[in-house]
Write a protein that holds these residues in place. Structure first.
Motif, PDB file in Angstrom:
ATOM      1  N   ASP A 290     128.821  28.674 -37.203  1.00  0.00           N
ATOM      2  CA  ASP A 290     128.528  28.189 -38.546  1.00  0.00           C
ATOM      3  C   ASP A 290     128.884  26.709 -38.647  1.00  0.00           C
ATOM      4  O   ASP A 290     128.237  25.939 -39.347  1.00  0.00           O
ATOM      5  CB  ASP A 290     129.345  28.966 -39.593  1.00  0.00           C
ATOM      6  CG  ASP A 290     128.902  30.417 -39.685  1.00  0.00           C
ATOM      7  OD1 ASP A 290     127.748  30.692 -39.317  1.00  0.00           O
ATOM      8  OD2 ASP A 290     129.711  31.254 -40.113  1.00  0.00           O
ATOM      9  N   ALA A 291     129.936  26.321 -37.954  1.00  0.00           N
ATOM     10  CA  ALA A 291     130.362  24.930 -37.964  1.00  0.00           C
ATOM     11  C   ALA A 291     131.041  24.638 -36.642  1.00  0.00           C
ATOM     12  O   ALA A 291     131.443  25.550 -35.927  1.00  0.00           O
ATOM     13  CB  ALA A 291     131.331  24.677 -39.120  1.00  0.00           C
ATOM     14  N   GLY A 292     131.173  23.356 -36.317  1.00  0.00           N
ATOM     15  CA  GLY A 292     131.854  22.977 -35.092  1.00  0.00           C
ATOM     16  C   GLY A 292     130.878  22.768 -33.946  1.00  0.00           C
ATOM     17  O   GLY A 292     129.694  23.075 -34.045  1.00  0.00           O
ATOM     18  N   THR A 293     131.405  22.221 -32.842  1.00  0.00           N
ATOM     19  CA  THR A 293     130.541  21.934 -31.701  1.00  0.00           C
ATOM     20  C   THR A 293     131.187  22.396 -30.412  1.00  0.00           C
ATOM     21  O   THR A 293     132.415  22.515 -30.322  1.00  0.00           O
ATOM     22  CB  THR A 293     130.289  20.415 -31.562  1.00  0.00           C
ATOM     23  OG1 THR A 293     131.560  19.750 -31.558  1.00  0.00           O
ATOM     24  CG2 THR A 293     129.424  19.891 -32.684  1.00  0.00           C
ATOM     25  N   VAL A 294     130.331  22.661 -29.429  1.00  0.00           N
ATOM     26  CA  VAL A 294     130.805  22.917 -28.072  1.00  0.00           C
ATOM     27  C   VAL A 294     130.143  21.867 -27.194  1.00  0.00           C
ATOM     28  O   VAL A 294     128.921  21.687 -27.249  1.00  0.00           O
ATOM     29  CB  VAL A 294     130.407  24.323 -27.586  1.00  0.00           C
ATOM     30  CG1 VAL A 294     131.061  24.614 -26.240  1.00  0.00           C
ATOM     31  CG2 VAL A 294     130.797  25.381 -28.607  1.00  0.00           C
ATOM     32  N   THR A 295     130.962  21.153 -26.401  1.00  0.00           N
ATOM     33  CA  THR A 295     130.383  20.135 -25.516  1.00  0.00           C
ATOM     34  C   THR A 295     130.825  20.387 -24.082  1.00  0.00           C
ATOM     35  O   THR A 295     131.888  20.948 -23.828  1.00  0.00           O
ATOM     36  CB  THR A 295     130.837  18.715 -25.909  1.00  0.00           C
ATOM     37  OG1 THR A 295     132.271  18.682 -25.926  1.00  0.00           O
ATOM     38  CG2 THR A 295     130.316  18.335 -27.288  1.00  0.00           C
ATOM     39  N   TRP A 296     129.967  20.011 -23.163  1.00  0.00           N
ATOM     40  CA  TRP A 296     130.298  20.060 -21.731  1.00  0.00           C
ATOM     41  C   TRP A 296     130.092  18.658 -21.185  1.00  0.00           C
ATOM     42  O   TRP A 296     129.035  18.084 -21.361  1.00  0.00           O
ATOM     43  CB  TRP A 296     129.422  21.086 -21.029  1.00  0.00           C
ATOM     44  CG  TRP A 296     129.388  21.007 -19.509  1.00  0.00           C
ATOM     45  CD1 TRP A 296     128.289  20.861 -18.723  1.00  0.00           C
ATOM     46  CD2 TRP A 296     130.504  21.111 -18.622  1.00  0.00           C
ATOM     47  NE1 TRP A 296     128.635  20.861 -17.407  1.00  0.00           N
ATOM     48  CE2 TRP A 296     129.988  21.009 -17.300  1.00  0.00           C
ATOM     49  CE3 TRP A 296     131.886  21.264 -18.799  1.00  0.00           C
ATOM     50  CZ2 TRP A 296     130.819  21.060 -16.171  1.00  0.00           C
ATOM     51  CZ3 TRP A 296     132.701  21.300 -17.658  1.00  0.00           C
ATOM     52  CH2 TRP A 296     132.165  21.215 -16.373  1.00  0.00           C
ATOM     53  N   GLN A 297     131.138  18.090 -20.614  1.00  0.00           N
ATOM     54  CA  GLN A 297     131.140  16.716 -20.128  1.00  0.00           C
ATOM     55  C   GLN A 297     130.692  15.768 -21.237  1.00  0.00           C
ATOM     56  O   GLN A 297     129.955  14.813 -20.993  1.00  0.00           O
ATOM     57  CB  GLN A 297     130.218  16.579 -18.918  1.00  0.00           C
ATOM     58  CG  GLN A 297     130.693  17.457 -17.779  1.00  0.00           C
ATOM     59  CD  GLN A 297     129.835  17.306 -16.538  1.00  0.00           C
ATOM     60  OE1 GLN A 297     128.715  16.823 -16.595  1.00  0.00           O
ATOM     61  NE2 GLN A 297     130.371  17.716 -15.404  1.00  0.00           N
ATOM     62  N   GLY A 298     131.126  16.067 -22.449  1.00  0.00           N
ATOM     63  CA  GLY A 298     130.885  15.150 -23.550  1.00  0.00           C
ATOM     64  C   GLY A 298     129.573  15.321 -24.295  1.00  0.00           C
ATOM     65  O   GLY A 298     129.384  14.726 -25.340  1.00  0.00           O
ATOM     66  N   THR A 299     128.643  16.142 -23.750  1.00  0.00           N
ATOM     67  CA  THR A 299     127.371  16.298 -24.457  1.00  0.00           C
ATOM     68  C   THR A 299     127.259  17.712 -25.033  1.00  0.00           C
ATOM     69  O   THR A 299     127.679  18.683 -24.399  1.00  0.00           O
ATOM     70  CB  THR A 299     126.168  16.065 -23.517  1.00  0.00           C
ATOM     71  OG1 THR A 299     126.355  16.852 -22.352  1.00  0.00           O
ATOM     72  CG2 THR A 299     126.030  14.611 -23.151  1.00  0.00           C
ATOM     73  N   PRO A 300     126.700  17.806 -26.244  1.00  0.00           N
ATOM     74  CA  PRO A 300     126.560  19.120 -26.870  1.00  0.00           C
ATOM     75  C   PRO A 300     125.682  20.038 -26.019  1.00  0.00           C
ATOM     76  O   PRO A 300     124.767  19.582 -25.338  1.00  0.00           O
ATOM     77  CB  PRO A 300     125.857  18.809 -28.202  1.00  0.00           C
ATOM     78  CG  PRO A 300     126.103  17.365 -28.446  1.00  0.00           C
ATOM     79  CD  PRO A 300     126.209  16.732 -27.101  1.00  0.00           C
ATOM     80  N   LEU A 301     125.983  21.326 -26.078  1.00  0.00           N
ATOM     81  CA  LEU A 301     125.278  22.276 -25.222  1.00  0.00           C
ATOM     82  C   LEU A 301     123.846  22.504 -25.703  1.00  0.00           C
ATOM     83  O   LEU A 301     123.590  22.668 -26.882  1.00  0.00           O
ATOM     84  CB  LEU A 301     126.005  23.619 -25.217  1.00  0.00           C
ATOM     85  CG  LEU A 301     127.404  23.597 -24.631  1.00  0.00           C
ATOM     86  CD1 LEU A 301     127.940  25.008 -24.526  1.00  0.00           C
ATOM     87  CD2 LEU A 301     127.385  22.956 -23.259  1.00  0.00           C
TER      88      LEU A 301
END
Lengths: 353, 297
Positions: free
Chosen positions: B57-68
């Motif tokens: 619903d909110a928030g982000t997940v990133t891998w090596q700085g970029t959003p998935l």
């Protein structure tokens, strides 16, 4: 990897699994044997010109001219009784045979009056019924059996939770498209194989040579109608498969889809003589795949009609595919109990990913 | 810069129920991160959001700085909590199929599948339909399915449940090979002793909120109380009268005690030595189970 590459992989797996499935292989073989049997066996048993024995040499040329095998003997009746010949012609002339009147011998000895047909193109009622029956049957059976298999394959992935791994790897639409594609290819291939065997069998035994030219235009139209009709129903079957969690529940959930397959099937067979109903049905998407080719075969449809009907069907198939995809996406990851059509429709989780 | 899988303020609610609330933590490359929490704490939901099977619903997940994105996630390996492979497909075929779906070519897919079958000792059963395998072997096949496409991030939900101790060792060895190549591994488990033995980093979740996160050793030290254990030859009852000592447990020559903030542990040790031989003396580090109880209280 894009959606189409994923679709091909999914379809490839479905094909591989199906072609190794003994039930599928044996049912196809059974249908083929049935087709061979239906065309070749009657010709083998009923086949060949009659052999006929005569005592009077002067009758022989006339009979030979009719293509019969003629033997001139002293006691023709004895040969018939011994089963050496099918019939004998004795003085009178009188035709002797054991149980059935030999039509070809009788015809060879009679003078037929000249016949003038007022509507030479009209289809024999029996043949017309059979063609309608075969079209309806082929569409009914393939959309039911292959549709059910698509639903089962979807449910299997839900039931085994395989779907979570798949959804993490490929777009959901690729899963759906791959299954519909594989089902369509198998259905069409099976029907084409059976049709081919039937036609070749009929040609070899000289049974269908009159029918084929008449049937050809309807047959050519039947293929695109079949394809779009199949895709439309397959999308619904896939949605049904996604709604349930267990194979046992497919039957109950698929009742609406079974109805839209079954009702047109019986309607086309039983209401074939009602021109108005057939005209309407040849435009209604669920019945047009059989009703339109039947009207074409009967010579009742104008040249432009199949184009319009096919366009209507193609648009319906596209709409149904989109709706089926939405239901599929809305229910695929819901693993607690059976999902209702309405809540599957409202679930927009996949759109947020 | 170290490569990390980073979750930032991820929230998710199901209807009225807030399942995740501002979940923030890192999974660092080359390290095994244990993900611990009670049933319903939000572990599986978190993992599903990382894999894109659920939306946040909110928030982000990133891998090596970029959003998935889906393309990035295709390079992840995932073992869902509820196990699933095709029951009637052979182990080898499904491994090849899955690595193809993750974008590998046919040759690489086949090589990877064979290597993993060998590594996880599934060789004899690789040509059998999955449903004919024992549960333990099915579990190994499931792990192989998560690893077969050489993922750059591994997310494993309860990978050790249902494995016997030998199989746990095999799987751990395989996972260690991956972390040695710089793959971050996030795994959840109910078995706190297994987590304690395996993880480099630890994330503890309760009620949808992260209660503690960081290197395991760090957590142990920061949650360590000023508690000591002493083992002498005679009776240790004299500790009762020492200044700043409150006894937790006394059993003849053995004692466990807490020290008040201003008391010196070395004074206690000297006093003990003056009374006779000391067999052992040292601070008590809390077990994972104790930390878990502490932070989720």
């Amino acid at each position: 990897m894009n959606t189409s590459a994923a679709t091909r992989l999914v379809a490839g797996r479905e094909l591989k699994v199906k072609l190794r499935d003994k039930t599928f292989v044996f049912s196809t073989l059974f249908f083929l044997l049935f087709a061979v049997g239906a065309t070749v066996l009657p010709a083998m048993f009923g086949g060949g010109p009659s052999s006929v024995a005569v005592a009077d040499e002067s009758l022989a040329p006339k009979l030979r001219e009719a293509g019969l095998k003629v033997r001139v003997v002293a006691d023709p009746e004895r040969l018939v009784r011994d089963g050496d010949v099918d019939a004998a012609v004795v003085a009178g002339p009188q035709v002797l045979a054991m149980t059935d009147a030999p039509g070809d011998v009788v015809r060879a000895l009679s003078t037929e009056p000249e016949v003038r047909l007022l509507d030479p193109d009209a289809v024999e009622p029996v043949v017309g019924f059979l063609v309608a029956f075969v079209f309806a049957m082929v569409f009914f059976f393939t959309s039911l059996t292959f549709g059910l298999q698509i639903a089962q394959s979807v449910t299997e992935e839900k039931q085994t939770r395989m779907v979570e791994i798949l959804v993490a790897a490929v777009p959901v639409r690729a899963l759906l498209a791959g299954k519909v594609l594989a089902g369509g290819i198998l259905a069409l291939a099976q029907v084409a194989l059976i049709a081919l065997v039937t036609i070749v069998g009929a040609q070899l035994t000289d049974g269908g040579s009159d029918l084929l030219p008449v049937l050809a235009p309807a047959l050519v139209w039947f293929v695109p109608f079949f394809v779009f009709g199949f895709v439309m129903l397959a999308a619904l079957w896939a949605a049904v498969g996604a709604l349930v969690n267990r194979q046992e529940d497919i039957g109950g959930a698929s009742t609406p889809v079974q109805l839209v397959v079954m009702l047109p099937f019986f309607a086309v067979i039983f209401l074939r003589d009602n021109a108005l109903v057939m005209t309407i049905m040849s435009y209604v998407p669920f019945s047009s795949p059989t009703a339109m080719p039947v009207r074409l075969f009967d010579g009742d449809a104008a040249g432009w009609e199949p184009f319009v009907s096919l366009a209507v069907l193609a648009i319906s198939a596209a709409v149904t595919l989109a709706a089926g995809a939405r239901l599929y996406e809305g229910s695929l990851l819901r693993t607690n109990g059976r999902t209702s059509w309405a809540s599957a429709w409202r679930d927009r989780e996949m759109q947020r990913l | 810069m170290t490569t990390v899988l980073h979750l930032e303020a991820v929230s998710r609610r199901f209807g009225e129920r807030q399942v995740l609330q501002d979940v923030t933590f890192d999974v660092v490359a080359g390290r095994m991160t244990g993900f611990v929490g009670a049933n319903g704490a939000g572990k599986t939901t978190t993992m599903r959001i990382i894999l894109g099977v659920l939306a946040a619903d909110a928030g982000t997940v990133t891998w090596q700085g970029t959003p998935l994105t889906r393309a990035v996630r295709r390079g992840f390996g995932y073992m869902p909590e509820e196990r699933g492979l095709y029951p009637k497909m052979t182990v080898r075929d499904q491994l090849i199929y899955l690595s193809r779906l993750h974008g590998l070519g046919p040759g690489t897919a086949k090589r990877n599948a064979e290597a993993l079958i060998e590594r996880l000792s599934l060789g004899e059963r690789a040509g059998d339909p999955l449903e004919n395998l024992s549960l333990g072997n099915q579990q190994r096949a499931q792990i192989a399915a998560a690893l077969v496409h050489e993922p750059e991030v591994l997310v494993l939900d309860e990978p050790f449940s249902g494995l016997d101790p030998l199989a746990v060792d095999t799987v751990v060895a395989v996972l260690r090979e991956r972390t040695a190549r710089g793959v971050p591994v996030l795994f959840s488990s109910h078995q706190l002793d297994v987590v304690e033995r395996l993880c480099d980093d630890l994330v503890i979740i309760a009620g949808g909120q992260i209660r503690a996160a960081g290197p395991r050793q760090h957590l142990r030290e920061s949650y360590a109380q000023p508690r000591y254990t002493l083992h002498v030859d005679g009776d240790a009852g004299w500790l009762r009268d020492e200044l700043g000592v409150s006894l937790v447990d006394l059993d003849g020559p053995r004692a466990v005690f807490d020290l008040a903030g201003d008391a010196d542990d070395q004074t206690i040790l000297r006093n003990a030595l003056s009374r006779g031989p000391v067999r052992s003396f040292g601070p008590v580090t809390p077990s994972l189970a104790e930390i878990f109880r502490e932070v989720t209280r």
